[in-house]
Design a protein around this motif. Sequence first.
Motif, PDB file in Angstrom:
ATOM      1  N   GLU A  87       0.834  -1.196   0.000  1.00 51.25           N
ATOM      2  CA  GLU A  87       0.000   0.000   0.000  1.00 51.25           C
ATOM      3  C   GLU A  87       0.870   1.249   0.000  1.00 51.25           C
ATOM      4  OE1 GLU A  87      -4.312  -0.964   2.039  1.00 51.25           O
ATOM      5  OE2 GLU A  87      -2.790   0.052   3.226  1.00 51.25           O
ATOM      6  N   TRP A  88       0.373   2.277  -0.687  1.00 49.04           N
ATOM      7  CA  TRP A  88       1.066   3.547  -0.764  1.00 49.04           C
ATOM      8  C   TRP A  88       0.129   4.650  -0.289  1.00 49.04           C
ATOM      9  CZ3 TRP A  88       6.086   3.576  -3.065  1.00 49.04           C
ATOM     10  CH2 TRP A  88       6.475   2.326  -3.558  1.00 49.04           C
ATOM     11  N   GLN A  89       0.686   5.581   0.438  1.00 44.44           N
ATOM     12  CA  GLN A  89      -0.112   6.678   0.962  1.00 44.44           C
ATOM     13  C   GLN A  89       0.490   8.006   0.512  1.00 44.44           C
ATOM     14  OE1 GLN A  89      -0.313   7.115   5.272  1.00 44.44           O
ATOM     15  NE2 GLN A  89      -2.432   7.802   5.095  1.00 44.44           N
ATOM     16  N   TYR A  90      -0.386   8.910   0.059  1.00 45.24           N
ATOM     17  CA  TYR A  90       0.052  10.222  -0.398  1.00 45.24           C
ATOM     18  C   TYR A  90      -0.604  11.291   0.467  1.00 45.24           C
ATOM     19  CZ  TYR A  90       1.899   7.709  -4.386  1.00 45.24           C
ATOM     20  OH  TYR A  90       2.610   6.830  -5.181  1.00 45.24           O
ATOM     21  N   THR A  91       0.219  12.155   0.995  1.00 41.03           N
ATOM     22  CA  THR A  91      -0.265  13.133   1.967  1.00 41.03           C
ATOM     23  C   THR A  91      -1.076  14.255   1.334  1.00 41.03           C
ATOM     24  OG1 THR A  91       1.850  14.313   1.790  1.00 41.03           O
ATOM     25  CG2 THR A  91       1.641  12.669   3.540  1.00 41.03           C
ATOM     26  N   ASN A  92      -0.987  14.437   0.032  1.00 44.38           N
ATOM     27  CA  ASN A  92      -1.762  15.489  -0.629  1.00 44.38           C
ATOM     28  C   ASN A  92      -3.034  14.954  -1.278  1.00 44.38           C
ATOM     29  OD1 ASN A  92      -0.222  14.087  -2.549  1.00 44.38           O
ATOM     30  ND2 ASN A  92      -0.213  15.821  -3.957  1.00 44.38           N
ATOM     31  N   ILE A  93      -3.479  13.788  -0.830  1.00 46.86           N
ATOM     32  CA  ILE A  93      -4.693  13.173  -1.357  1.00 46.86           C
ATOM     33  C   ILE A  93      -5.791  13.272  -0.308  1.00 46.86           C
ATOM     34  CG2 ILE A  93      -5.745  11.033  -2.153  1.00 46.86           C
ATOM     35  CD1 ILE A  93      -3.764  12.284  -4.100  1.00 46.86           C
ATOM     36  N   ALA A  94      -6.985  13.696  -0.735  1.00 47.35           N
ATOM     37  CA  ALA A  94      -8.108  13.811   0.187  1.00 47.35           C
ATOM     38  C   ALA A  94      -8.581  12.433   0.628  1.00 47.35           C
ATOM     39  CB  ALA A  94      -9.250  14.576  -0.491  1.00 47.35           C
ATOM     40  N   ASP A  95      -9.064  12.350   1.866  1.00 46.23           N
ATOM     41  CA  ASP A  95      -9.596  11.090   2.379  1.00 46.23           C
ATOM     42  C   ASP A  95     -10.866  10.702   1.631  1.00 46.23           C
ATOM     43  OD1 ASP A  95      -7.576  10.943   4.216  1.00 46.23           O
ATOM     44  OD2 ASP A  95      -8.738  11.814   5.860  1.00 46.23           O
ATOM     45  N   VAL A  96     -11.014   9.412   1.383  1.00 38.99           N
ATOM     46  CA  VAL A  96     -12.209   8.873   0.746  1.00 38.99           C
ATOM     47  C   VAL A  96     -13.029   8.166   1.816  1.00 38.99           C
ATOM     48  CG1 VAL A  96     -13.103   7.209  -0.920  1.00 38.99           C
ATOM     49  CG2 VAL A  96     -11.126   8.613  -1.506  1.00 38.99           C
ATOM     50  N   PRO A  97     -14.303   8.535   2.009  1.00 42.73           N
ATOM     51  CA  PRO A  97     -15.133   7.857   3.012  1.00 42.73           C
ATOM     52  C   PRO A  97     -15.201   6.359   2.756  1.00 42.73           C
ATOM     53  CG  PRO A  97     -16.222   9.834   2.185  1.00 42.73           C
ATOM     54  CD  PRO A  97     -15.028   9.600   1.307  1.00 42.73           C
ATOM     55  N   GLY A  98     -15.292   5.605   3.808  1.00 42.39           N
ATOM     56  CA  GLY A  98     -15.286   4.152   3.667  1.00 42.39           C
ATOM     57  C   GLY A  98     -16.659   3.541   3.539  1.00 42.39           C
ATOM     58  N   ASP A  99     -17.701   4.350   3.247  1.00 41.07           N
ATOM     59  CA  ASP A  99     -19.046   3.795   3.147  1.00 41.07           C
ATOM     60  C   ASP A  99     -19.286   3.191   1.774  1.00 41.07           C
ATOM     61  OD1 ASP A  99     -19.199   6.055   1.629  1.00 41.07           O
ATOM     62  OD2 ASP A  99     -20.549   7.140   2.971  1.00 41.07           O
ATOM     63  N   SER A 100     -20.480   2.656   1.593  1.00 40.02           N
ATOM     64  CA  SER A 100     -20.772   1.841   0.412  1.00 40.02           C
ATOM     65  C   SER A 100     -21.425   2.629  -0.707  1.00 40.02           C
ATOM     66  CB  SER A 100     -21.699   0.685   0.808  1.00 40.02           C
ATOM     67  OG  SER A 100     -22.887   1.196   1.413  1.00 40.02           O
ATOM     68  N   LYS A 101     -21.006   3.842  -0.941  1.00 36.37           N
ATOM     69  CA  LYS A 101     -21.529   4.635  -2.043  1.00 36.37           C
ATOM     70  C   LYS A 101     -20.364   5.165  -2.870  1.00 36.37           C
ATOM     71  CE  LYS A 101     -21.788   8.944   0.632  1.00 36.37           C
ATOM     72  NZ  LYS A 101     -22.692   9.981   1.159  1.00 36.37           N
ATOM     73  N   PRO A 102     -20.635   5.639  -4.097  1.00 38.45           N
ATOM     74  CA  PRO A 102     -19.545   6.122  -4.949  1.00 38.45           C
ATOM     75  C   PRO A 102     -18.787   7.273  -4.301  1.00 38.45           C
ATOM     76  CG  PRO A 102     -21.537   5.791  -6.232  1.00 38.45           C
ATOM     77  CD  PRO A 102     -21.932   5.628  -4.803  1.00 38.45           C
ATOM     78  N   ALA A 103     -17.471   7.221  -4.432  1.00 41.08           N
ATOM     79  CA  ALA A 103     -16.628   8.284  -3.900  1.00 41.08           C
ATOM     80  C   ALA A 103     -16.728   9.508  -4.804  1.00 41.08           C
ATOM     81  CB  ALA A 103     -15.187   7.796  -3.811  1.00 41.08           C
ATOM     82  N   SER A 104     -16.210  10.601  -4.311  1.00 40.23           N
ATOM     83  CA  SER A 104     -16.171  11.838  -5.093  1.00 40.23           C
ATOM     84  C   SER A 104     -14.762  12.057  -5.611  1.00 40.23           C
ATOM     85  CB  SER A 104     -16.615  13.029  -4.238  1.00 40.23           C
ATOM     86  OG  SER A 104     -17.952  12.870  -3.799  1.00 40.23           O
ATOM     87  N   MET A 105     -14.672  12.545  -6.829  1.00 40.94           N
ATOM     88  CA  MET A 105     -13.369  12.855  -7.409  1.00 40.94           C
ATOM     89  C   MET A 105     -12.939  14.229  -6.925  1.00 40.94           C
ATOM     90  SD  MET A 105     -12.485  10.276  -9.410  1.00 40.94           S
ATOM     91  CE  MET A 105     -11.448  10.835 -10.742  1.00 40.94           C
TER      92      MET A 105
END
Length: 867
Positions: free
Chosen positions: A804-822
Amino acid sequence: MPRAMLCAPVAAWGALSFAAFDLLPFLAFAPPGTTARALSLARVSCRCRSSLTAASKSLSWRPGARPLLQSLSPPSPAWSAALAAWHAVDMAGAVAACVACYAADVVFAVEPSGRVAPAWRGFHKLCICGFYASAVSLLAQLVPVVALPVAWVATGFECLRAWPTTCRDGCSGVGGSEELLARLEPHACSKVCRVKCDCTRRANWRAALMFAWRALALALLVGLVLVSIVPPLAFACRRAPDQDSYTDCDMTDPSMCALPFPSSFYLQEDSQSITGYHVNIGDGTLPATRLGKHLSPSVFNMFDGFSVSPTLLCYFKDVSTAGLVQLSNLSAYADSNSLTVIIDGTTGERVPHWVELDAMDGSKPLLMIQPAQGLRHATRYVVGLRHLKKKDGSPVPRSSFFDQLLKTKTGPQWVQLNSTVLPVLRTDGWRDDDILLAWDFVTMSQYGSAERLKRLRDAALEVSPINFQVYKVDEYDCDAANSSVAKTLWGTFDAPMFVSKDRGGFLLSGPYAAVQWEGTLPVEFVVEVPCSIARDPTPSFVLQYGHSFFSDRAEIQQTWLRELANRNRFITFATDWYGMSRLDLLTLLRTVLKEPTLVRSEVESALQGLVNADMMLRLMRSDLAKSDAMLVDGKAIVDPNAFGFYGISLGGIVGGAYAGMSNVVQRAVLGSMGSPLSLVAARSALFRPINSLLRLTFFEQRDIRFFLCLSQMLFDTAEISGWTRHMDKSILIQTVINDPVVTTVGAQYAARGLNASLVVPSARTVWGLPLYSAPIASNASLDACAPIDASRDVLPRTASYYAEWQYTNIADVPGDSKPASMGRHDAHDCLRTEPYGEAQVLNFLHTGAVCDYCPPPYCTSVCEVMS
């Protein structure tokens, strides 16, 4: 703009327009010679300035003549403005038509090499005709725009402002016009006026006629649009069918006919199948669509069990997820007081899972029990729920039917419940009185799932030699600045045609039937040779690439991949993922809006695409490698024993199935991927527009969720989730935390199914994955990885790894069961240009070993693509 000024432009416009609504009125109402007379007007009028000035002076004694001749206001400004506005709109429409025809042709019909896809030749011709017709119409309409200012400058401002007014009055009999014309007779302008009088009348009539014809054409166009829009809107306004239209329902969950799902209630005993059953969903069981009919169950009834990557669905009104197993505490599935269980009916072991509500549905969200990894084939699983609470804290009641079933202990469903479900739950420590809902289901056999693709592969292996043709070679100058590619080869090869047609077809044989194929299918491919190999033509590594969602094989021409290949002496090649490429978008649209169960054609076309990819690898290592097009300075550049697969996004999801089915590929890198597809799709930002289209087809959001989970039965064969239990290859999964396109949750699901090891040091731990302490590299070069100590616990050559890779300038994506936002920063593409990730990929493909190239803090950095 005076009416008279419209004569020549309108005539030219009508003469040059090839559209029917331009040409027909002109031919019908324009007398012969009018156009020539109109176009000669400007030449004649050039001589009138001095003559008209003299005439105006001689007529100055007439009462009212001077104001008449000096009038600068054009007649009927409202008419001129309206016609000019209509003309501008018409031009904008022609431009839009040109752009639309060109874009549709490029997106749907034209191959990356510039050739037209065989399945879309008719569509291509239609687009070309539309483009040229719109272009000719546009050019014709440009004539007035260019002619008016040119004529204005050429004839002089005074003349053009004055004589049209004089001619108009002379034609209409205003202010002693006959005497005006008589006095103008000696002057050159008289000829202009007489021609102009005649031309004005004709031009005004023709302009009015064409205006009306254009209005009629626009009305017809609006009508066609309404015809295409109103029915869907009418469908959208339809009421959901009454419950009486549903049949063969499992009343243990009366909220929706097909719930709970999947369930043995929809299995029928079949002594001829491997599992002993086949799926038997009724014609009136599945959700109804706005077209007035239920989804056809025939697509799913051909299997001998349900998906091995299911999402278990049921419904309880106002239920709370408090106290249930969450994605963040998966270990709670094993607690003795767990409120939900999935139990392997053969071994009695619990299956790790989490529970959540459908976040896409704000009114009646389904309760979803999601296994944390793929299940075993041909196995019975038992599901149980107990002690659930509502949001107000009160207990959730049983359905009346299930309550009566436990109390009366009679009926065929009780027999099934008491023989296969309750004994398993009792063994796990459950009391009958505590059970809120329980059921069981059987997964499909491997023969009807993964083995089906292997049988197609084996049939293709019988084709030898593979007939191919390289029809185009693009060569580049490696001495040019930033040049990384020496040449690109475009070609086709003949593959057995297992589907009924090129795009959007069905397999000619069922899941359990003998393989059938008819004729051959021309499969397009592309190969790129980097400059580093062209400068030193020696046998080199061959990298097969899998493209992303609804892209195509030309994705290997992206700059990042070309530079990677050039740096590392990789020959890259690719084919299209049939069913899921750019050329399949219209088929997908048809599926979504017309008949959702036609998704079967997408999946079965994907199986054809997987076989195509396997044949292409064989071809690349044999005859194509020896062809003149692949030679550099007469030398062979392909090492047939050095090859690997690298798939991104969809290429990683489908590429997992490809690695599983291929008897040649031993190592594969799957980047930014996840599974199962029903889980990944519902959480992807790309699903938002698809979900909006599906809302035009289904009555409720819960129907869409059910359809996704039901379709996983089809997806299993064509994606990695159906292969994880039987994968004997070495796989490296690279993923990014907070990926909005392919959720990291799906990547972890696949990794657990593969029994992959988490490469540490890592940005975080992942539940269910054993740790692998990778050697630490001193830098991002391939030879910087420390040698693996033989005394260490080294994983076998068929082991799989998860990084796994993590980028500090990336917004968090909610972990719920609906489409994420770009968001502004999209993590999905970050790994493609990550230098440390590239080094890890290279080391794995060459040696099968995994090193950690990330500098501290490990695998945490800034995404350079977006920074």
